[in-house]
Design a protein around this motif. Structure first.
Motif, PDB file in Angstrom:
ATOM      1  N   THR A 103       0.362   1.477   9.140  1.00  0.00           N
ATOM      2  CA  THR A 103       0.153   0.621  10.177  1.00  0.00           C
ATOM      3  C   THR A 103       1.219  -0.520  10.338  1.00  0.00           C
ATOM      4  O   THR A 103       2.362  -0.304   9.578  1.00  0.00           O
ATOM      5  N   THR A 104       0.872  -1.319  11.215  1.00  0.00           N
ATOM      6  CA  THR A 104       2.014  -2.495  11.288  1.00  0.00           C
ATOM      7  C   THR A 104       2.122  -3.116  10.337  1.00  0.00           C
ATOM      8  O   THR A 104       3.463  -3.481   9.903  1.00  0.00           O
ATOM      9  N   ASN A 105       1.282  -3.372   9.341  1.00  0.00           N
ATOM     10  CA  ASN A 105       1.300  -4.068   8.063  1.00  0.00           C
ATOM     11  C   ASN A 105       0.885  -3.563   6.791  1.00  0.00           C
ATOM     12  O   ASN A 105       0.945  -4.279   5.693  1.00  0.00           O
ATOM     13  N   HIS A 106       0.316  -2.130   7.017  1.00  0.00           N
ATOM     14  CA  HIS A 106      -0.221  -1.672   5.601  1.00  0.00           C
ATOM     15  C   HIS A 106       0.306  -0.192   5.551  1.00  0.00           C
ATOM     16  O   HIS A 106       0.778   0.465   6.604  1.00  0.00           O
ATOM     17  N   ILE A 128      12.842  -2.582   5.793  1.00  0.00           N
ATOM     18  CA  ILE A 128      12.286  -3.709   5.890  1.00  0.00           C
ATOM     19  C   ILE A 128      11.528  -4.112   4.487  1.00  0.00           C
ATOM     20  O   ILE A 128      11.504  -5.342   4.180  1.00  0.00           O
ATOM     21  N   GLU A 129      11.080  -3.111   4.042  1.00  0.00           N
ATOM     22  CA  GLU A 129      10.200  -3.509   2.652  1.00  0.00           C
ATOM     23  C   GLU A 129      10.519  -2.163   1.609  1.00  0.00           C
ATOM     24  O   GLU A 129      10.598  -1.042   2.226  1.00  0.00           O
ATOM     25  N   LYS A 130      10.223  -2.498   0.326  1.00  0.00           N
ATOM     26  CA  LYS A 130      10.311  -1.429  -0.592  1.00  0.00           C
ATOM     27  C   LYS A 130       8.998  -1.699  -1.461  1.00  0.00           C
ATOM     28  O   LYS A 130       9.133  -2.691  -2.377  1.00  0.00           O
ATOM     29  N   ILE A 131       8.230  -1.044  -1.736  1.00  0.00           N
ATOM     30  CA  ILE A 131       6.818  -1.030  -2.425  1.00  0.00           C
ATOM     31  C   ILE A 131       7.411  -0.254  -3.782  1.00  0.00           C
ATOM     32  O   ILE A 131       7.231   0.948  -3.811  1.00  0.00           O
ATOM     33  N   VAL A 149       7.553   3.510  -2.117  1.00  0.00           N
ATOM     34  CA  VAL A 149       7.274   3.677  -0.753  1.00  0.00           C
ATOM     35  C   VAL A 149       8.484   2.747   0.035  1.00  0.00           C
ATOM     36  O   VAL A 149       8.471   1.609  -0.195  1.00  0.00           O
ATOM     37  N   LEU A 150       9.210   3.512   0.780  1.00  0.00           N
ATOM     38  CA  LEU A 150      10.288   2.661   1.958  1.00  0.00           C
ATOM     39  C   LEU A 150       9.499   2.517   3.225  1.00  0.00           C
ATOM     40  O   LEU A 150       8.853   3.394   3.499  1.00  0.00           O
ATOM     41  N   ILE A 151       9.565   1.435   3.540  1.00  0.00           N
ATOM     42  CA  ILE A 151       9.253   0.942   4.931  1.00  0.00           C
ATOM     43  C   ILE A 151      10.290   0.724   5.973  1.00  0.00           C
ATOM     44  O   ILE A 151      11.210  -0.113   5.546  1.00  0.00           O
ATOM     45  N   TYR A 152      10.444   1.418   6.917  1.00  0.00           N
ATOM     46  CA  TYR A 152      11.435   1.019   8.049  1.00  0.00           C
ATOM     47  C   TYR A 152      10.712   0.590   9.276  1.00  0.00           C
ATOM     48  O   TYR A 152       9.574   0.924   9.572  1.00  0.00           O
ATOM     49  N   GLU A 153      11.555  -0.110  10.220  1.00  0.00           N
ATOM     50  CA  GLU A 153      11.202  -0.282  11.557  1.00  0.00           C
ATOM     51  C   GLU A 153      12.123   0.023  12.482  1.00  0.00           C
ATOM     52  O   GLU A 153      13.471  -0.130  11.961  1.00  0.00           O
ATOM     53  N   VAL A 154      11.896   0.328  13.844  1.00  0.00           N
ATOM     54  CA  VAL A 154      12.761   0.162  14.956  1.00  0.00           C
ATOM     55  C   VAL A 154      13.582  -1.017  14.974  1.00  0.00           C
ATOM     56  O   VAL A 154      12.819  -2.109  14.955  1.00  0.00           O
ATOM     57  N   ARG A 207     -11.868  11.289  -2.406  1.00  0.00           N
ATOM     58  CA  ARG A 207     -12.880  10.593  -1.461  1.00  0.00           C
ATOM     59  C   ARG A 207     -12.452   9.251  -1.331  1.00  0.00           C
ATOM     60  O   ARG A 207     -13.233   8.583  -0.613  1.00  0.00           O
ATOM     61  N   LYS A 208     -11.411   8.929  -1.996  1.00  0.00           N
ATOM     62  CA  LYS A 208     -11.309   7.463  -1.730  1.00  0.00           C
ATOM     63  C   LYS A 208      -9.954   7.125  -0.666  1.00  0.00           C
ATOM     64  O   LYS A 208      -8.897   7.807  -0.643  1.00  0.00           O
ATOM     65  N   LEU A 209     -10.081   5.947  -0.070  1.00  0.00           N
ATOM     66  CA  LEU A 209      -8.895   5.502   0.913  1.00  0.00           C
ATOM     67  C   LEU A 209      -8.554   4.151   0.207  1.00  0.00           C
ATOM     68  O   LEU A 209      -9.353   3.435  -0.020  1.00  0.00           O
ATOM     69  N   GLN A 210      -7.282   3.762   0.181  1.00  0.00           N
ATOM     70  CA  GLN A 210      -6.821   2.529  -0.413  1.00  0.00           C
ATOM     71  C   GLN A 210      -5.784   2.009   0.625  1.00  0.00           C
ATOM     72  O   GLN A 210      -4.789   2.733   1.174  1.00  0.00           O
ATOM     73  N   LEU A 211      -6.160   0.612   0.909  1.00  0.00           N
ATOM     74  CA  LEU A 211      -5.168  -0.167   1.736  1.00  0.00           C
ATOM     75  C   LEU A 211      -4.245  -1.115   0.990  1.00  0.00           C
ATOM     76  O   LEU A 211      -4.892  -1.770   0.216  1.00  0.00           O
ATOM     77  N   TYR A 212      -3.186  -0.861   1.227  1.00  0.00           N
ATOM     78  CA  TYR A 212      -2.022  -1.604   0.554  1.00  0.00           C
ATOM     79  C   TYR A 212      -1.076  -2.368   1.644  1.00  0.00           C
ATOM     80  O   TYR A 212      -0.755  -1.756   2.825  1.00  0.00           O
ATOM     81  N   SER A 213      -0.837  -3.910   1.322  1.00  0.00           N
ATOM     82  CA  SER A 213       0.245  -4.320   2.133  1.00  0.00           C
ATOM     83  C   SER A 213       1.547  -3.755   1.916  1.00  0.00           C
ATOM     84  O   SER A 213       1.782  -3.105   0.685  1.00  0.00           O
ATOM     85  N   PHE A 214       2.503  -4.270   2.591  1.00  0.00           N
ATOM     86  CA  PHE A 214       3.912  -3.806   2.332  1.00  0.00           C
ATOM     87  C   PHE A 214       4.459  -4.462   1.125  1.00  0.00           C
ATOM     88  O   PHE A 214       5.504  -4.195   0.569  1.00  0.00           O
ATOM     89  N   GLN A 215       3.688  -5.622   0.353  1.00  0.00           N
ATOM     90  CA  GLN A 215       4.163  -6.007  -0.565  1.00  0.00           C
ATOM     91  C   GLN A 215       3.802  -5.375  -1.981  1.00  0.00           C
ATOM     92  O   GLN A 215       3.831  -5.933  -2.903  1.00  0.00           O
ATOM     93  N   GLY A 216       2.995  -4.419  -1.696  1.00  0.00           N
ATOM     94  CA  GLY A 216       2.289  -3.491  -2.682  1.00  0.00           C
ATOM     95  C   GLY A 216       0.833  -4.125  -3.289  1.00  0.00           C
ATOM     96  O   GLY A 216       0.379  -3.913  -4.342  1.00  0.00           O
TER      97      GLY A 216
END
Length: 459
Positions: A387-390, A372-375, A354-359, A397-406
């Motif tokens: 979101t801003t950091n995740h 800015i990040e590559k998980i 997953v690639l994370i980009y920011e303006v 039925r499941k939601l998982q929250l990952y940081s940008f560091q995976g």
């Protein structure tokens, strides 16, 4: 992306003739398919798969068929060393001979000149000629393809050579590979960034490679785990399909990015063809199967306020500012599976990361995105938000929250299948999510809180 089987047929074996489907071609208007099967040329209605004609002009196996660009004639050739020209009404009007069996045929898209390839020579014939112009070759011609402007003809030879010739048959470039060149095809559409003709080559050293008219290699070679038997391009030139000994028909981008399997059969796929100006693909197999697939390209997109991001040509992401209408393109060079947008963040899911980009700047109109990040993880999910950091992934039925560091930081298990998820704002690391469930419930979840809040209950 998914595929639907529109129709299929199984050609019966007749007496001593094999029912293998050696070659398939569409009429340019997409209404009919011609098929080389046994010692016959079969003509199918492309819409419903009805057999319209079974033509018996050849005395031996038919190896190749080709339709002229204007759609008024088609040609067939085979082991009886004859090329037969047919009208679009399936009437044989002309024959010419070679000294060897005919391996492949290709009509020039501009001049209507017909090229025919055998084990010993290349034939060039056009209606205004009294005789067929023939040129000797030092190895069996297995495949041929014209550039869209009709100026160059590429030959794939059993010796592993790729011979690129002008429209008169004069060789202009020679590429040497280490195994037979069973199939090749020129991309029918050049790109604005690089207006050059590109040849895709399927070699029986189990590779896929790309070349320019000059013979120079274009891009990198791809190692496959099977022998490629057939390649054909979509009309747009954005994608091509290939089939072979792997028994699967695959979709690739014009840049050589594998996008997925369209279907799997029980035997080798000798031939495949794309329906002109439509997302339909027909394949012919060693066991006599003729199958028509429809490729359904799903929309992959994300929206947050005035920023809309969507997938283009399966491998790129275009972000559009809905107020200024400014657009930027991010070339991900891989199959884009999911896209999510939130404030100055963009998340793009690829097959194995997953690639994370920011303006880049605080300007609300700025459209310059930087990675800015590559998980580097392979995720399976039905929905993705950022979101801003995740990133938040949905799996049934499941939601998982990952940081940008995976790092997996939190999980929520809900009572029903999740159908909808949206980030509604909040401070960084404390954002709120709206989650819609299949049972009619609407939940609110804060990313820093393990307990969902029920907002609406309805049956």
């Amino acid at each position: 992306m998914r595929t639907v089987t529109l129709w299929q047929d199984k050609v019966p074996e007749r007496e001593k003739w094999s029912n293998s489907i050696w070659s398939i071609a569409f009429k340019p208007d997409g209404t009919q398919i011609i098929v080389a099967a046994g010692n016959r040329v079969l003509v199918y209605d492309a819409t419903d798969g009805d057999l319209v004609h079974s033509l018996k002009g050849h005395k031996e196996s038919v190896f190749c068929v080709a339709y002229s660009r204007h759609g008024k004639k088609f040609a067939s050739g085979g082991a009886d060393k004859q090329v037969i020209i047919w009208t679009h009404k399936a009437e044989g009007i002309l024959k010419y001979n070679h000294n060897e069996s005919i391996q492949c045929l290709a009509y020039n898209p501009v001049t209507q000149q017909l090229a025919s390839g055998t084990a010993s020579d290349l034939g060039l014939w056009s209606p205004e000629q009294k005789s067929v112009s023939k040129r000797k070759v030092n190895s069996k011609i297995l495949a041929m393809s014209w550039t869209n402007d009709g100026l160059h003809l590429a030959l794939g030879l059993f010796s592993g050579h790729i011979s690129i010739r002008d429209k008169f048959g004069e060789e202009k470039a020679d590429v040497v590979r280490q195994a037979p060149i069973w199939t090749l095809a020129w991309n029918p559409v050049q790109t604005k960034q690089d207006p050059t003709d590109v040849l895709v080559v399927g070699c029986w050293d189990q590779t896929l490679s790309f070349y320019k008219v000059s013979g120079q290699e274009y891009g990198r070679e791809h190692k496959l785990e099977f022998d490629v038997c057939s390649i054909d391009f979509f009309t747009s030139g954005d994608y091509f399909v290939l089939g072979g000994s792997g028994k699967k028909v695959q979709l690739w981008s014009r840049d050589g990015i594998y996008l997925g399997d369209l279907g799997e059969r029980e035997d080798w796929i000798w031939s495949c063809a794309v329906r002109p100006r439509q997302n339909n693909v027909v394949i012919g197999c060693n066991d006599g199967s003729v199958v028509m697939y429809q490729v359904v390209f799903s929309t992959v997109h994300g929206l947050y306020q005035d920023r809309y991001a969507y997938r283009d040509v399966m491998t790129d992401v275009i972000i559009q500012h809905l107020v200024t209408e400014q657009k930027v393109r991010i070339r991900c060079k891989d199959y884009v599976k999911k896209i999510a947008v939130y404030r100055d963040r963009l998340a793009v899911q690829l097959p194995d990361k997953v690639l994370i980009y920011e303006v880049s700047h605080d300007d609300p109109l700025d459209m310059h995105y930087k990675n800015i990040e590559k998980i580097k993880q392979k995720f399976v999910c039905s929905l993705l938000v950022v979101t801003t950091n995740h990133i938040i992934l949905c799996q049934e039925r499941k939601l998982q929250l990952y940081s940008f560091q995976g790092v997996l930081e939190r999980e929520w298990n809900l009572d029903a299948l999740i159908r909808y998820i949206k980030v509604v704002g909040g401070a960084p690391r404390r954002e709120g999510l709206l989650v819609g469930l299949k049972n009619g419930h609407v939940m609110k979840i804060f990313v820093d809180n393990a307990f969902p809040v029920t907002l609406i209950k309805q049956a």
